[in-house]
Design a protein around this motif. Sequence first.
Motif, PDB file in Angstrom:
ATOM      1  N   THR A 175       0.811  -1.224   0.000  1.00  0.00           N
ATOM      2  CA  THR A 175       0.000   0.000   0.000  1.00  0.00           C
ATOM      3  C   THR A 175       0.845   1.275   0.000  1.00  0.00           C
ATOM      4  O   THR A 175       0.306   2.369   0.163  1.00  0.00           O
ATOM      5  N   GLN A 202      -5.908   2.143   0.116  1.00  0.00           N
ATOM      6  CA  GLN A 202      -5.036   1.067   0.581  1.00  0.00           C
ATOM      7  C   GLN A 202      -5.683  -0.296   0.344  1.00  0.00           C
ATOM      8  O   GLN A 202      -5.022  -1.238  -0.104  1.00  0.00           O
ATOM      9  N   VAL A 203      -6.978  -0.416   0.646  1.00  0.00           N
ATOM     10  CA  VAL A 203      -7.662  -1.691   0.454  1.00  0.00           C
ATOM     11  C   VAL A 203      -7.748  -2.026  -1.037  1.00  0.00           C
ATOM     12  O   VAL A 203      -7.581  -3.176  -1.441  1.00  0.00           O
ATOM     13  N   CYS A 240      -5.408  -6.223   5.516  1.00  0.00           N
ATOM     14  CA  CYS A 240      -6.121  -5.021   5.967  1.00  0.00           C
ATOM     15  C   CYS A 240      -5.974  -4.818   7.477  1.00  0.00           C
ATOM     16  O   CYS A 240      -5.640  -3.719   7.945  1.00  0.00           O
ATOM     17  N   ILE A 249      -7.064  -1.548   9.493  1.00  0.00           N
ATOM     18  CA  ILE A 249      -8.331  -1.371   8.777  1.00  0.00           C
ATOM     19  C   ILE A 249      -9.200  -2.588   9.081  1.00  0.00           C
ATOM     20  O   ILE A 249      -8.821  -3.718   8.759  1.00  0.00           O
ATOM     21  N   ALA A 278     -11.679  -5.585   8.775  1.00  0.00           N
ATOM     22  CA  ALA A 278     -12.089  -6.360   7.604  1.00  0.00           C
ATOM     23  C   ALA A 278     -12.790  -7.619   8.081  1.00  0.00           C
ATOM     24  O   ALA A 278     -12.441  -8.185   9.122  1.00  0.00           O
ATOM     25  N   ALA A 335     -14.239  -4.219   3.917  1.00  0.00           N
ATOM     26  CA  ALA A 335     -13.363  -3.406   4.755  1.00  0.00           C
ATOM     27  C   ALA A 335     -14.115  -2.162   5.205  1.00  0.00           C
ATOM     28  O   ALA A 335     -14.942  -1.610   4.459  1.00  0.00           O
TER      29      ALA A 335
END
Length: 261
Positions: free
Chosen positions: A122, A131-132, A178, A183, A185, A206
């Motif tokens: 990322t 990023q995801v 993630c 993040i 998920a 996410a």
Amino acid sequence: MWLRASCELSFDISVPTPFILMLRPRSGAQQWIAREEYNISPSVEVYEFTDLYGNLCQRLVAPPGNFSISTVAEVRTADYVDRAPGAEFVEVQYLPDGVLGYLLPSRYCESELFCQMATEITAGRHLGYDQVAAIETWLRESIRYEPGSSSIPLSAVDVNQRQVGVCRDLAHLGIALCRSISIPARLVVGYLYGLTPMDLHAWFEAYVGGRWYTFDATQPVLNGGYVTVGYGRDAADVAVYSQFGPMVYSTAQRIAVQLIE
């Protein structure tokens, strides 16, 4: 779009066998269940409950002999998958309480082992959705999606080593990547219109920009037609059926998703 999703499972039972099923989709922000059929043969007593993740589950004891379950749901679902490039990363201290559990390592998503790898994938991306999206693209380009390549759930570490997997396996690795960069998920199981070969499907969501977004590295282009049956931390939470006692395997499984004009 309106879809008719159906699932038929058959078993040959040797002794009375407890089952927990997760085969009923529920209405929510992304789908509306207009009609359902749920048939069990032979008829047995069934108890329904809602699990920790809000999934509708059914408990029963299957008698010896031929045992079958069939479900049909007519569902209105989105014509397209929401995308939100630039949606912001939500700092952990501002996440809703119910989302926090999706930050933690779990049985098949060893996120504590992937921080460096996720940071490299990322690099240079805006924090959050972008990023995801980079992780999803990396999965699509780096891990070969091969239906039937694994019959049991693989952990994120296993998938990264093998470089090949089924839909559930790619989702596990995406979830671990993630979570490793904070993040949230989660794994999603259900149906996908137009999936080839047709089967039950798994993808991941996410939490960025204040809501959940769909990601699916098995599809070259994300269209609509997703029907959610269950959510969980990983495959341990979202088995469409779990049985207890002597091992039981399905003797037949038929999945269909049709467009309702």
